[in-house]
Design a protein around this motif. Structure first.
Motif, PDB file in Angstrom:
ATOM      1  N   HIS A 160       0.967  -1.313  -0.364  1.00 56.79           N
ATOM      2  CA  HIS A 160      -0.636   0.773   0.138  1.00 56.79           C
ATOM      3  C   HIS A 160       0.713   1.502  -0.356  1.00 56.79           C
ATOM      4  CE1 HIS A 160      -2.588   3.276   1.088  1.00 56.79           C
ATOM      5  NE2 HIS A 160      -4.100   2.206   1.142  1.00 56.79           N
ATOM      6  N   PRO A 161       1.152   1.694  -0.852  1.00 55.37           N
ATOM      7  CA  PRO A 161       1.959   3.660  -0.994  1.00 55.37           C
ATOM      8  C   PRO A 161       1.899   4.277  -0.180  1.00 55.37           C
ATOM      9  CG  PRO A 161       0.770   2.506  -3.481  1.00 55.37           C
ATOM     10  CD  PRO A 161       0.039   1.851  -1.692  1.00 55.37           C
ATOM     11  N   GLY A 162       0.275   3.863   0.296  1.00 56.93           N
ATOM     12  CA  GLY A 162       0.076   5.726   1.914  1.00 56.93           C
ATOM     13  C   GLY A 162       0.285   4.570   3.312  1.00 56.93           C
ATOM     14  N   HIS A 163       1.330   3.551   2.842  1.00 56.62           N
ATOM     15  CA  HIS A 163       1.939   2.954   3.981  1.00 56.62           C
ATOM     16  C   HIS A 163       3.095   3.812   5.082  1.00 56.62           C
ATOM     17  CE1 HIS A 163      -0.681  -0.712   4.646  1.00 56.62           C
ATOM     18  NE2 HIS A 163      -1.429   0.336   5.775  1.00 56.62           N
ATOM     19  N   GLY A 164       4.191   3.808   3.465  1.00 58.98           N
ATOM     20  CA  GLY A 164       5.272   4.815   3.888  1.00 58.98           C
ATOM     21  C   GLY A 164       5.207   5.974   4.375  1.00 58.98           C
ATOM     22  N   PRO A 165       4.595   7.227   3.907  1.00 55.13           N
ATOM     23  CA  PRO A 165       3.825   8.303   4.176  1.00 55.13           C
ATOM     24  C   PRO A 165       3.293   8.760   6.172  1.00 55.13           C
ATOM     25  CG  PRO A 165       3.041   8.694   1.890  1.00 55.13           C
ATOM     26  CD  PRO A 165       3.719   6.964   2.596  1.00 55.13           C
ATOM     27  N   ALA A 166       2.762   7.711   6.440  1.00 61.41           N
ATOM     28  CA  ALA A 166       1.966   7.378   7.340  1.00 61.41           C
ATOM     29  C   ALA A 166       3.459   6.563   8.356  1.00 61.41           C
ATOM     30  CB  ALA A 166       1.081   6.336   7.286  1.00 61.41           C
ATOM     31  N   LEU A 167       4.066   5.724   8.267  1.00 67.01           N
ATOM     32  CA  LEU A 167       5.123   5.376   8.490  1.00 67.01           C
ATOM     33  C   LEU A 167       5.952   6.465   8.846  1.00 67.01           C
ATOM     34  CD1 LEU A 167       5.245   2.042   7.001  1.00 67.01           C
ATOM     35  CD2 LEU A 167       5.057   1.688   9.810  1.00 67.01           C
ATOM     36  N   LEU A 168       6.701   7.072   8.124  1.00 66.14           N
ATOM     37  CA  LEU A 168       7.575   8.713   7.925  1.00 66.14           C
ATOM     38  C   LEU A 168       6.740   9.491   8.993  1.00 66.14           C
ATOM     39  CD1 LEU A 168       8.655   8.266   4.675  1.00 66.14           C
ATOM     40  CD2 LEU A 168       9.928   8.169   6.466  1.00 66.14           C
ATOM     41  N   ALA A 169       5.684   9.421   9.046  1.00 66.63           N
ATOM     42  CA  ALA A 169       4.766  10.088  10.006  1.00 66.63           C
ATOM     43  C   ALA A 169       4.604   9.726  11.429  1.00 66.63           C
ATOM     44  CB  ALA A 169       3.765  10.798   9.134  1.00 66.63           C
ATOM     45  N   LEU A 170       4.941   8.599  12.033  1.00 68.53           N
ATOM     46  CA  LEU A 170       5.284   8.686  12.919  1.00 68.53           C
ATOM     47  C   LEU A 170       5.983   8.786  14.065  1.00 68.53           C
ATOM     48  CD1 LEU A 170       4.015   4.931  12.517  1.00 68.53           C
ATOM     49  CD2 LEU A 170       2.079   6.233  13.655  1.00 68.53           C
ATOM     50  N   GLY A 171       7.083   9.290  13.832  1.00 73.08           N
ATOM     51  CA  GLY A 171       8.503  10.049  14.282  1.00 73.08           C
ATOM     52  C   GLY A 171       9.270   8.557  14.999  1.00 73.08           C
ATOM     53  N   TYR A 172       9.468   8.154  14.751  1.00 72.41           N
ATOM     54  CA  TYR A 172       9.828   6.701  15.246  1.00 72.41           C
ATOM     55  C   TYR A 172      11.403   7.028  13.854  1.00 72.41           C
ATOM     56  CZ  TYR A 172       6.322   3.030  17.510  1.00 72.41           C
ATOM     57  OH  TYR A 172       5.104   3.233  18.414  1.00 72.41           O
ATOM     58  N   GLU A 173      12.554   5.706  13.994  1.00 69.63           N
ATOM     59  CA  GLU A 173      13.706   5.791  13.642  1.00 69.63           C
ATOM     60  C   GLU A 173      13.227   4.387  13.159  1.00 69.63           C
ATOM     61  OE1 GLU A 173      18.072   4.011  14.030  1.00 69.63           O
ATOM     62  OE2 GLU A 173      18.100   5.906  15.147  1.00 69.63           O
ATOM     63  N   LEU A 174      13.175   4.750  11.735  1.00 67.49           N
ATOM     64  CA  LEU A 174      12.418   3.222  11.003  1.00 67.49           C
ATOM     65  C   LEU A 174      13.511   1.635  10.696  1.00 67.49           C
ATOM     66  CD1 LEU A 174       9.919   4.133   8.120  1.00 67.49           C
ATOM     67  CD2 LEU A 174       9.446   3.302  11.253  1.00 67.49           C
ATOM     68  N   CYS A 175      13.244   0.867  10.768  1.00 69.23           N
ATOM     69  CA  CYS A 175      14.090  -0.581  10.264  1.00 69.23           C
ATOM     70  C   CYS A 175      14.279  -1.958  10.289  1.00 69.23           C
ATOM     71  CB  CYS A 175      15.307  -0.317  11.740  1.00 69.23           C
ATOM     72  SG  CYS A 175      16.640  -1.764  11.621  1.00 69.23           S
ATOM     73  N   TRP A 176      14.164  -2.051   9.102  1.00 68.57           N
ATOM     74  CA  TRP A 176      13.693  -3.515   8.469  1.00 68.57           C
ATOM     75  C   TRP A 176      13.961  -4.572   9.276  1.00 68.57           C
ATOM     76  CZ3 TRP A 176      10.050  -2.348   5.241  1.00 68.57           C
ATOM     77  CH2 TRP A 176      10.443  -1.188   3.910  1.00 68.57           C
ATOM     78  N   ALA A 177      12.962  -5.159   9.909  1.00 62.97           N
ATOM     79  CA  ALA A 177      13.193  -6.438  10.741  1.00 62.97           C
ATOM     80  C   ALA A 177      12.442  -7.590   9.903  1.00 62.97           C
ATOM     81  CB  ALA A 177      12.429  -6.319  11.889  1.00 62.97           C
ATOM     82  N   THR A 178      13.486  -8.002   8.804  1.00 65.24           N
ATOM     83  CA  THR A 178      12.731  -9.173   7.792  1.00 65.24           C
ATOM     84  C   THR A 178      13.466 -10.051   7.394  1.00 65.24           C
ATOM     85  OG1 THR A 178      10.877  -8.918   6.069  1.00 65.24           O
ATOM     86  CG2 THR A 178      12.536  -6.972   6.361  1.00 65.24           C
ATOM     87  N   THR A 179      13.153 -11.541   7.192  1.00 64.69           N
ATOM     88  CA  THR A 179      13.666 -12.065   5.922  1.00 64.69           C
ATOM     89  C   THR A 179      14.295 -11.265   4.481  1.00 64.69           C
ATOM     90  OG1 THR A 179      11.616 -13.091   5.523  1.00 64.69           O
ATOM     91  CG2 THR A 179      12.493 -13.967   6.869  1.00 64.69           C
ATOM     92  N   TRP A 180      13.611 -10.277   4.048  1.00 61.90           N
ATOM     93  CA  TRP A 180      14.388  -9.633   3.261  1.00 61.90           C
ATOM     94  C   TRP A 180      15.237  -8.408   3.708  1.00 61.90           C
ATOM     95  CZ3 TRP A 180      11.770  -8.561  -1.462  1.00 61.90           C
ATOM     96  CH2 TRP A 180       9.916  -9.673  -1.854  1.00 61.90           C
ATOM     97  N   MET A 181      15.858  -8.600   4.536  1.00 62.57           N
ATOM     98  CA  MET A 181      16.705  -7.559   4.826  1.00 62.57           C
ATOM     99  C   MET A 181      17.664  -6.434   4.560  1.00 62.57           C
ATOM    100  SD  MET A 181      19.454 -10.483   7.319  1.00 62.57           S
ATOM    101  CE  MET A 181      19.116 -12.098   6.115  1.00 62.57           C
ATOM    102  N   ASP A 182      18.233  -6.192   3.452  1.00 60.82           N
ATOM    103  CA  ASP A 182      18.626  -5.305   2.872  1.00 60.82           C
ATOM    104  C   ASP A 182      17.976  -5.128   1.529  1.00 60.82           C
ATOM    105  OD1 ASP A 182      19.634  -2.668   2.549  1.00 60.82           O
ATOM    106  OD2 ASP A 182      21.004  -3.680   0.746  1.00 60.82           O
ATOM    107  N   SER A 183      17.430  -6.564   1.310  1.00 60.79           N
ATOM    108  CA  SER A 183      16.969  -6.936  -0.248  1.00 60.79           C
ATOM    109  C   SER A 183      15.197  -5.588  -0.104  1.00 60.79           C
ATOM    110  CB  SER A 183      16.219  -7.834  -0.764  1.00 60.79           C
ATOM    111  OG  SER A 183      17.483  -8.437  -1.451  1.00 60.79           O
ATOM    112  N   ALA A 184      15.280  -5.578   0.805  1.00 62.32           N
ATOM    113  CA  ALA A 184      13.744  -4.917   1.503  1.00 62.32           C
ATOM    114  C   ALA A 184      13.943  -3.275   0.992  1.00 62.32           C
ATOM    115  CB  ALA A 184      13.063  -4.547   2.691  1.00 62.32           C
TER     116      ALA A 184
END
Length: 175
Positions: free
Chosen positions: A53-77
């Motif tokens: 969902h393209p809207g998830h990116g802006p919504a996540l950035l607006a939360l005020g966190y430092e975002l970090c991938w925690a996924t099996t995709w690792m850097d591929s994310a």
């Protein structure tokens, strides 16, 4: 003042992979990701279908966190997921030898690595696989506030999930 960390899983929270395969959720776009066969160095004939969902990116950035991938995709994310969501290149947790390793205590294989990565900082973790053993592990081994937020893999992140994450971020002392 450091912001709390937000550990992001892809499959489940961002990609509602368990939704009915013939019904892409409203507002989501489909990407096809080539897959390598683990037994041979060639591509699978069928790429992996991922709904985002393209809207998830802006919504996540607006939360005020430092975002970090925690996924099996690792850097591929950063190559496949982030650009569709409009996210910048994010750090990721390298799970190394722990990747998919089952633990006898029932703690998810990601949990210990996330606590170590957080290094005592407050964090929230959105995933579809945490359980009570993970909550207990974090309480016992992590000195700061933590929110383990379960997301239904049939529906992915929703408004109430973003509300819970925003409330947690507002409640933590990051001084």
């Amino acid at each position: 003042m450091a912001r709390p960390l937000l550990f992001l899983d892809v499959d489940g929270p961002l990609n509602p992979y368990a939704a009915q395969p013939e019904r892409r959720p409203a507002g989501y776009t489909t990407i096809r990701v080539p897959r390598l066969d683990s037994a041979t160095p060639r591509l699978h004939s069928k790429p992996l279908r991922v709904w985002l969902h393209p809207g998830h990116g802006p919504a996540l950035l607006a939360l005020g966190y430092e975002l970090c991938w925690a996924t099996t995709w690792m850097d591929s994310a950063n190559r496949w997921i982030g650009p569709v969501l409009g996210l910048p290149t994010l750090p990721f947790v390298d799970f190394g030898e722990a990747l998919f390793r089952e633990r006898p205590d029932g703690v998810h294989w990601k949990t210990e690595a996330l606590v170590t990565y957080a290094g005592g900082r407050p964090f929230a973790w959105v995933d579809d696989e945490q359980g009570e053993a993970d909550d207990a592990y974090v309480r016992a081994h992590h000195p700061a506030a933590a929110l383990l937020h379960h997301v239904n893999p049939r529906i992915g992140l929703r408004d109430d999930d973003f509300t819970a994450l925003a409330e947690f971020a507002a409640s933590v002392d990051t001084s």
